[in-house]
Design a protein around this motif. Structure first.
Motif, mmCIF file in Angstrom:
data_model
loop_
_atom_site.group_PDB
_atom_site.id
_atom_site.type_symbol
_atom_site.label_atom_id
_atom_site.label_comp_id
_atom_site.label_asym_id
_atom_site.label_seq_id
_atom_site.Cartn_x
_atom_site.Cartn_y
_atom_site.Cartn_z
ATOM 1 N N SER A 96 5.787 5.230 33.521
ATOM 2 C CA SER A 96 4.352 5.139 33.787
ATOM 3 C C SER A 96 3.681 6.493 33.609
ATOM 4 C CB SER A 96 4.088 4.559 35.187
ATOM 5 O OG SER A 96 4.406 5.460 36.219
ATOM 6 N N ALA A 97 4.363 7.575 33.966
ATOM 7 C CA ALA A 97 3.805 8.912 33.748
ATOM 8 C C ALA A 97 3.778 9.246 32.259
ATOM 9 C CB ALA A 97 4.630 9.953 34.511
ATOM 10 N N LEU A 98 4.851 8.946 31.565
ATOM 11 C CA LEU A 98 4.936 9.262 30.135
ATOM 12 C C LEU A 98 3.987 8.409 29.300
ATOM 13 C CD1 LEU A 98 8.788 9.740 29.989
ATOM 14 C CD2 LEU A 98 7.068 11.526 29.620
ATOM 15 N N ALA A 99 3.611 7.243 29.794
ATOM 16 C CA ALA A 99 2.692 6.370 29.058
ATOM 17 C C ALA A 99 1.352 7.056 28.810
ATOM 18 C CB ALA A 99 2.489 5.061 29.810
ATOM 19 N N HIS A 157 8.786 15.068 20.681
ATOM 20 C CA HIS A 157 7.690 14.187 20.264
ATOM 21 C C HIS A 157 6.340 14.723 20.717
ATOM 22 C CE1 HIS A 157 10.139 10.927 18.691
ATOM 23 N NE2 HIS A 157 10.923 11.055 19.751
ATOM 24 N N ASP A 158 6.294 15.322 21.925
ATOM 25 C CA ASP A 158 5.020 15.807 22.475
ATOM 26 C C ASP A 158 5.330 16.836 23.557
ATOM 27 O OD1 ASP A 158 2.524 16.171 23.755
ATOM 28 O OD2 ASP A 158 1.932 14.099 23.330
ATOM 29 N N ILE A 159 5.002 18.088 23.280
ATOM 30 C CA ILE A 159 5.316 19.180 24.196
ATOM 31 C C ILE A 159 4.633 19.000 25.554
ATOM 32 C CG2 ILE A 159 3.445 20.701 23.410
ATOM 33 C CD1 ILE A 159 7.045 21.763 24.355
ATOM 34 N N ARG A 160 3.528 18.256 25.595
ATOM 35 C CA ARG A 160 2.838 18.032 26.870
ATOM 36 C C ARG A 160 3.709 17.278 27.868
ATOM 37 N NH1 ARG A 160 -2.201 14.772 25.231
ATOM 38 N NH2 ARG A 160 -0.581 13.810 23.943
ATOM 39 N N ALA A 161 4.715 16.600 27.392
ATOM 40 C CA ALA A 161 5.612 15.843 28.272
ATOM 41 C C ALA A 161 6.416 16.760 29.187
ATOM 42 C CB ALA A 161 6.555 14.972 27.444
ATOM 43 N N GLY A 162 6.457 18.052 28.882
ATOM 44 C CA GLY A 162 7.175 18.997 29.732
ATOM 45 C C GLY A 162 6.651 19.030 31.160
ATOM 46 N N LEU A 163 5.424 18.582 31.368
ATOM 47 C CA LEU A 163 4.875 18.480 32.717
ATOM 48 C C LEU A 163 5.424 17.266 33.457
ATOM 49 C CD1 LEU A 163 2.783 19.484 34.822
ATOM 50 C CD2 LEU A 163 1.097 18.025 33.671
ATOM 51 N N LEU A 164 5.973 16.315 32.715
ATOM 52 C CA LEU A 164 6.362 15.023 33.279
ATOM 53 C C LEU A 164 7.862 14.829 33.418
ATOM 54 C CD1 LEU A 164 3.810 13.012 31.142
ATOM 55 C CD2 LEU A 164 3.514 13.819 33.500
ATOM 56 N N VAL A 165 8.641 15.594 32.680
ATOM 57 C CA VAL A 165 10.101 15.520 32.772
ATOM 58 C C VAL A 165 10.650 16.935 32.884
ATOM 59 C CG1 VAL A 165 10.408 13.317 31.595
ATOM 60 C CG2 VAL A 165 10.357 15.409 30.238
ATOM 61 N N PRO A 166 11.595 17.161 33.788
ATOM 62 C CA PRO A 166 12.157 16.240 34.759
ATOM 63 C C PRO A 166 11.077 15.736 35.723
ATOM 64 C CG PRO A 166 12.945 18.488 35.144
ATOM 65 C CD PRO A 166 12.106 18.524 33.928
ATOM 66 N N PHE A 167 11.437 14.727 36.537
ATOM 67 C CA PHE A 167 10.456 14.095 37.406
ATOM 68 C C PHE A 167 10.862 14.218 38.868
ATOM 69 C CE2 PHE A 167 13.489 10.890 36.135
ATOM 70 C CZ PHE A 167 13.738 10.151 37.285
ATOM 71 N N GLY A 168 9.872 14.037 39.739
ATOM 72 C CA GLY A 168 10.088 14.205 41.173
ATOM 73 C C GLY A 168 10.577 12.955 41.864
ATOM 74 N N ALA A 178 4.766 5.679 21.372
ATOM 75 C CA ALA A 178 5.727 4.583 21.511
ATOM 76 C C ALA A 178 7.166 5.075 21.635
ATOM 77 C CB ALA A 178 5.599 3.612 20.339
ATOM 78 N N GLU A 179 7.526 6.131 20.909
ATOM 79 C CA GLU A 179 8.899 6.666 20.990
ATOM 80 C C GLU A 179 9.175 7.236 22.381
ATOM 81 O OE1 GLU A 179 11.395 6.366 18.772
ATOM 82 O OE2 GLU A 179 9.965 5.106 17.696
ATOM 83 N N ILE A 180 8.202 7.946 22.932
ATOM 84 C CA ILE A 180 8.351 8.496 24.284
ATOM 85 C C ILE A 180 8.411 7.356 25.297
ATOM 86 C CG2 ILE A 180 7.188 9.840 26.085
ATOM 87 C CD1 ILE A 180 6.216 11.732 23.884
ATOM 88 N N ASP A 181 7.615 6.317 25.070
ATOM 89 C CA ASP A 181 7.632 5.164 25.983
ATOM 90 C C ASP A 181 9.031 4.565 26.079
ATOM 91 O OD1 ASP A 181 4.912 5.531 26.369
ATOM 92 O OD2 ASP A 181 4.324 3.865 25.055
ATOM 93 N N LYS A 182 9.726 4.451 24.949
ATOM 94 C CA LYS A 182 11.093 3.899 24.953
ATOM 95 C C LYS A 182 12.039 4.786 25.758
ATOM 96 C CE LYS A 182 10.693 1.903 20.343
ATOM 97 N NZ LYS A 182 11.114 2.053 18.951
#
Length: 158
Positions: free
Chosen positions: A129-132, A99-110, A137-141
């Protein structure tokens, strides 16, 4: 888009030396050489899902990396107990970054397990909260699903 991180801290009745293995027992371990082999072999997605699926712990999560920060931090003279983890599930992360390649910074998580000298604690920023911050909306779910998974891991041990 701006959002704030929701930090979660669970206090355990277990001492640090018991909480760390109890936490790890609820998680699988990502096998990096096997993951690299899947890429080299250009495995089908169904083969990747099956192979990675076997790495999952009982709650669908796994440890990617573990860093025992305590010994180094203790060199300054005060004993410190602190272990850092990068956890998640590459099958879920793949859904998110589709959905959004920028999420690679947020998952996996610490996740951090530490002792304040008495109680041992598990701390993390709620994945949703990080992904928000991505405003999708799809990533939020999916993030809410990760919240539920880590909460299940913690409830199994705290």
């Amino acid at each position: 888009m701006s959002s704030s991180l929701d930090r979660v801290i669970f206090t355990s009745d277990l001492p640090y030396r018991e909480l760390v293995p109890a936490f790890e027992a609820q998680l699988g371990r990502y096998d990096h050489p096997i993951g690299e082999q899947l890429v080299r072999d250009q495995a089908t997605w169904s083969d990747a899902e099956a192979t990675i699926g076997r790495m999952q712990g009982p709650h669908g999560m796994m440890i990617f990396f573990r860093i025992d920060l305590g010994p180094t931090a203790s060199l300054k003279g005060q004993r410190r107990e602190c272990t850092l983890y990068l956890i998640g599930n590459p099958l879920i992360a793949t859904q998110i970054v589709a959905h959004d390649i920028r999420a690679g910074l947020l998952v996996p998580f610490g996740v951090q397990i530490y002792s304040d000298g008495g109680n041992a604690m598990i701390s993390y920023n709620r994945p949703s909260s990080a992904l928000a911050s991505l405003g999708n909306a799809e990533i939020d779910k999916i993030g809410q699903g990760l919240d539920a998974k880590i909460e299940t891991v913690i409830k199994a041990i705290v």
